[in-house]
Design an enzyme around this catalytic site. Structure first.
Site, PDB file in Angstrom:
ATOM      1  N   ASP A   7       0.877  -1.167   0.000  1.00  0.00           N
ATOM      2  CA  ASP A   7       0.000   0.000   0.000  1.00  0.00           C
ATOM      3  C   ASP A   7       0.916   1.218   0.000  1.00  0.00           C
ATOM      4  O   ASP A   7       1.482   1.571   1.026  1.00  0.00           O
ATOM      5  CB  ASP A   7      -0.909  -0.003   1.232  1.00  0.00           C
ATOM      6  CG  ASP A   7      -1.869   1.167   1.257  1.00  0.00           C
ATOM      7  OD1 ASP A   7      -2.312   1.615   0.172  1.00  0.00           O
ATOM      8  OD2 ASP A   7      -2.179   1.652   2.364  1.00  0.00           O
ATOM      9  N   GLU A  67      -1.344  -1.180  -4.894  1.00  0.00           N
ATOM     10  CA  GLU A  67      -2.596  -0.482  -5.145  1.00  0.00           C
ATOM     11  C   GLU A  67      -2.350   0.658  -6.115  1.00  0.00           C
ATOM     12  O   GLU A  67      -1.381   1.397  -5.988  1.00  0.00           O
ATOM     13  CB  GLU A  67      -3.155   0.063  -3.827  1.00  0.00           C
ATOM     14  CG  GLU A  67      -4.531   0.653  -3.963  1.00  0.00           C
ATOM     15  CD  GLU A  67      -5.114   1.037  -2.616  1.00  0.00           C
ATOM     16  OE1 GLU A  67      -6.003   0.304  -2.142  1.00  0.00           O
ATOM     17  OE2 GLU A  67      -4.657   2.040  -2.046  1.00  0.00           O
ATOM     18  N   ASP A 139      -2.467   0.754   7.294  1.00  0.00           N
ATOM     19  CA  ASP A 139      -1.717   0.624   6.039  1.00  0.00           C
ATOM     20  C   ASP A 139      -1.285  -0.822   5.807  1.00  0.00           C
ATOM     21  O   ASP A 139      -1.299  -1.310   4.671  1.00  0.00           O
ATOM     22  CB  ASP A 139      -0.507   1.563   6.041  1.00  0.00           C
ATOM     23  CG  ASP A 139      -0.918   3.021   6.161  1.00  0.00           C
ATOM     24  OD1 ASP A 139      -1.659   3.494   5.287  1.00  0.00           O
ATOM     25  OD2 ASP A 139      -0.521   3.677   7.138  1.00  0.00           O
TER      26      ASP A 139
END
Length: 170
Positions: A7, A67, A139
């Site tokens: 992430d 992502e 996260d």
């Protein structure tokens, strides 16, 4: 297959490693790489690179997923996030590891069943799919969700022991 989910973020870069064997998923590790906001941008990016390189050396993933990011409210923040994302793409490439890229809504839909799920829902479903996991923070939970999503899309029909695609764009 060992999957590293990332992430991306400049202050907090979440990461999570899972093992996928058939339909069985197992938690390996998770955490957050942090950079010092008082440092200049180049040093912050170097710090993230060094931390992520250490994670690759320790956990030796077979594949990685990140992502996709979208434009933030301010252009400067978006550029900085893009640079952190570049580091997150660079490290797997240095290890010769393929990287899947997934939109946030795709990750949420895969893990939670709803494309606009709240962070708490993602966290809960990650814990359901990886029993006993202790998540380091939001996260890291997002990174584990990205890894789960990637495992789901790379172990479909015709997938062998490793990733079936060089690059996955969903």
């Amino acid at each position: 297959m060992r999957v590293l989910g990332i992430d991306p973020g400049l202050r907090n870069l979440g990461w999570g490693v899972i093992e996928a064997e058939g339909s069985r998923l197992t938690h390996v590790a998770n955490g957050v790489c942090q950079s010092d906001s008082t440092e200049d941008l180049a040093k912050r990016l170097l710090s993230l690179h060094e931390q992520l390189t250490d994670i690759f050396a320790r956990f030796q993933p077979d594949t990685a997923a990140i992502e996709q990011t979208f434009v933030n409210k301010d252009a400067v923040g978006t550029l900085k996030l893009g640079q952190a994302r570049g580091v997150a793409l660079l490290v797997p490439a240095q290890y010769g590891v393929s990287v899947g890229e997934y939109a946030p809504n795709k990750v949420k839909k895969t893990v939670v069943g709803v494309g606009h799920a709240a962070k708490q829902q993602v966290d809960h479903m990650v814990k359901m799919q990886l029993p006993g996991v202790e998540i380091t923070g939001p996260d890291a939970a997002d990174a584990l969700a990205i890894a789960i999503c990637h495992a789901h899309y790379t172990r479909g029909p015709g997938a062998g022991a490793g990733p079936r695609l060089k690059e996955v764009r969903v």
